[in-house]
Scaffold this motif. Sequence first.
Motif, PDB file in Angstrom:
ATOM      1  N   GLU A   1      -4.189  -5.084  -7.620  1.00  0.00           N
ATOM      2  CA  GLU A   1      -3.568  -3.780  -7.775  1.00  0.00           C
ATOM      3  C   GLU A   1      -2.929  -3.360  -6.462  1.00  0.00           C
ATOM      4  OE1 GLU A   1      -6.563  -1.120  -9.156  1.00  0.00           O
ATOM      5  OE2 GLU A   1      -6.708  -2.065 -11.140  1.00  0.00           O
ATOM      6  N   GLY A   2      -1.849  -2.635  -6.543  1.00  0.00           N
ATOM      7  CA  GLY A   2      -1.153  -2.169  -5.355  1.00  0.00           C
ATOM      8  C   GLY A   2      -0.264  -0.994  -5.710  1.00  0.00           C
ATOM      9  N   THR A   3       0.609  -0.637  -4.783  1.00  0.00           N
ATOM     10  CA  THR A   3       1.574   0.434  -4.992  1.00  0.00           C
ATOM     11  C   THR A   3       2.963  -0.169  -5.059  1.00  0.00           C
ATOM     12  OG1 THR A   3       0.192   2.030  -3.799  1.00  0.00           O
ATOM     13  CG2 THR A   3       2.525   2.570  -4.051  1.00  0.00           C
ATOM     14  N   GLY A   4       3.692   0.146  -6.127  1.00  0.00           N
ATOM     15  CA  GLY A   4       5.039  -0.376  -6.301  1.00  0.00           C
ATOM     16  C   GLY A   4       6.077   0.709  -6.078  1.00  0.00           C
ATOM     17  N   CYS A   5       7.221   0.316  -5.522  1.00  0.00           N
ATOM     18  CA  CYS A   5       8.283   1.280  -5.259  1.00  0.00           C
ATOM     19  C   CYS A   5       9.620   0.553  -5.214  1.00  0.00           C
ATOM     20  CB  CYS A   5       8.032   2.019  -3.943  1.00  0.00           C
ATOM     21  SG  CYS A   5       7.747   0.927  -2.518  1.00  0.00           S
ATOM     22  N   GLY A   6      10.708   1.306  -5.184  1.00  0.00           N
ATOM     23  CA  GLY A   6      12.017   0.693  -5.086  1.00  0.00           C
ATOM     24  C   GLY A   6      13.065   1.430  -5.896  1.00  0.00           C
TER      25      GLY A   6
ATOM     26  N   GLY B   1       0.833  -1.188   0.000  1.00  0.00           N
ATOM     27  CA  GLY B   1       0.000   0.000   0.000  1.00  0.00           C
ATOM     28  C   GLY B   1       0.871   1.242   0.000  1.00  0.00           C
ATOM     29  N   PRO B   2       0.289   2.428  -0.186  1.00  0.00           N
ATOM     30  CA  PRO B   2       1.082   3.667  -0.204  1.00  0.00           C
ATOM     31  C   PRO B   2       1.915   3.855   1.057  1.00  0.00           C
ATOM     32  CG  PRO B   2      -1.122   4.081  -1.051  1.00  0.00           C
ATOM     33  CD  PRO B   2      -1.141   2.678  -0.511  1.00  0.00           C
TER      34      PRO B   2
END
Length: 230
Positions: free
Chosen positions: A187-192, A137-138
């Motif tokens: 669906e989700g939030t991706g980061c990295g 999630g965010p």
Amino acid sequence: MRVRGGGRAGLVAVGLAAVLVGCGGGGDAEGAGSGEASDRASTASPSAPTASPSASASSSQQGRLAPDVLQSRWWSWAASEPEATNPVADEDGGDCARNQPKDVWFLAGTFGTQAARSCPVPAGVPLAFPLVNRIGGPADCVLFMDDVKGTAVLDGEKVEEDVYRGQAVTVESVAGNPVTGTDETFEGTGCGLWVQLPGLESGLHTLKIRGRSADFSTGVDYTLTVAATS
């Protein structure tokens, strides 16, 4: 690599996250199952992902994939194989060619361990991989990116990474995959931290990927063999 869901994926990369290199996960992936595996990670559809018209439209003019497109496609790729043949769980590179799309060559991290892989790579095809990454999630991404570090060294030279702090992503998975632990699309939030490279010259190349966030770390030493162009 880390991801929220029923799988071990909480983390990966090449790291390439949770990685190609790393894979970091373990958040509240919208639509995913409950539970979190924070000791492994890196994922897609049963067939090799291909760029859709919308994906092409949101890609850069230089042929680089936009952050949301890259992460959606990579996570889906990472989740496109069961554990026995999964590129994130791969110990020696024997599975790195599975389900690769034609327009980009993905590399994976580990579920929090160190690995050494040897992979053939087609000439002229760009490479893309995470140093360490997460889907959730965010709020998960805010925490994850607060203490993130990573490096990629290609043939002895450090490569600049891209910082993605949070994009909406869609992940398609197959049953039995260790990345998401589910065969659902969510669906989700991706980061990295991510790297996109142009196609490599023919010959032998070394790529060292390292990624870390908080108590999760991952790393892969790749030996990449690029065939000579005909």
